[in-house]
Design a protein around this motif. Structure first.
Motif, short mmCIF file in Angstrom:
data_model
loop_
_atom_site.label_atom_id
_atom_site.label_comp_id
_atom_site.label_asym_id
_atom_site.label_seq_id
_atom_site.Cartn_x
_atom_site.Cartn_y
_atom_site.Cartn_z
N GLU A 9 -32.41 89.65 34.44
CA GLU A 9 -31.06 89.29 34.02
C GLU A 9 -30.85 87.80 33.78
O GLU A 9 -30.38 87.38 32.74
N ASP A 10 -31.20 86.98 34.76
CA ASP A 10 -30.90 85.56 34.63
C ASP A 10 -32.12 84.68 34.88
O ASP A 10 -31.96 83.48 35.09
N SER A 11 -33.29 85.27 34.89
CA SER A 11 -34.46 84.43 35.18
C SER A 11 -35.70 84.93 34.45
O SER A 11 -35.78 86.07 34.01
N TRP A 12 -36.65 84.04 34.37
CA TRP A 12 -37.95 84.30 33.77
C TRP A 12 -38.97 84.24 34.90
O TRP A 12 -38.92 83.35 35.74
N ILE A 13 -39.88 85.22 34.93
CA ILE A 13 -40.92 85.23 35.94
C ILE A 13 -42.26 85.20 35.22
O ILE A 13 -42.53 86.02 34.35
N GLY A 14 -43.08 84.21 35.56
CA GLY A 14 -44.41 84.08 34.98
C GLY A 14 -45.45 84.65 35.92
O GLY A 14 -45.34 84.52 37.14
N PHE A 15 -46.47 85.30 35.37
CA PHE A 15 -47.55 85.89 36.15
C PHE A 15 -48.84 85.17 35.83
O PHE A 15 -49.18 85.00 34.66
N TYR A 16 -49.56 84.80 36.86
CA TYR A 16 -50.78 84.02 36.71
C TYR A 16 -51.93 84.68 37.46
O TYR A 16 -51.76 85.13 38.59
N ILE A 17 -53.08 84.72 36.83
CA ILE A 17 -54.29 85.18 37.50
C ILE A 17 -54.84 83.96 38.22
O ILE A 17 -55.21 82.98 37.58
N THR A 18 -54.87 84.02 39.54
CA THR A 18 -55.26 82.82 40.29
C THR A 18 -56.64 82.91 40.89
O THR A 18 -57.23 81.88 41.20
N LYS A 19 -57.16 84.12 41.10
CA LYS A 19 -58.48 84.21 41.73
C LYS A 19 -59.14 85.53 41.40
O LYS A 19 -58.53 86.58 41.48
#
Length: 93
Positions: A9-19
């Protein structure tokens, strides 16, 4: 490495491959980290293939469910991208 994005609704969530590595049982393991754009302290980390968040801060329970569904729905692609990135890094070294 940025994997994907989820808009709520009011935010953006980024997904990262970290390991990408091997766990203590000798099985391949991948860690995916989620971060909120508008809250630099909010994060969550999920282990694959266990499909469980093992760390989280600043996310509601609903957000964690939505993020978990998103990661699990895209798990085969996440694994493929992580292995391609690891192979590319090995080739350039």
């Amino acid at each position: 490495m940025l994997y994907g994005e989820l808009y709520r609704e009011d935010s953006w969530i980024g997904f990262y491959i970290t390991k990408l590595g091997v766990n203590r049982d000798g099985m391949e393991e991948l860690i995916v980290r989620a971060e909120k754009e508008n809250d630099s302290e909010a994060f969550a980390e999920m282990r694959l293939p266990a499909r469980r968040f093992f760390k989280s801060f600043g996310f509601s329970e609903d957000e964690l469910f939505d993020m978990g569904d998103y990661i699990i729905s895209n798990e085969p692609l996440i694994w493929e991208m992580a292995k391609e990135a690891q192979h590319g890094a090995a080739m350039s070294a």
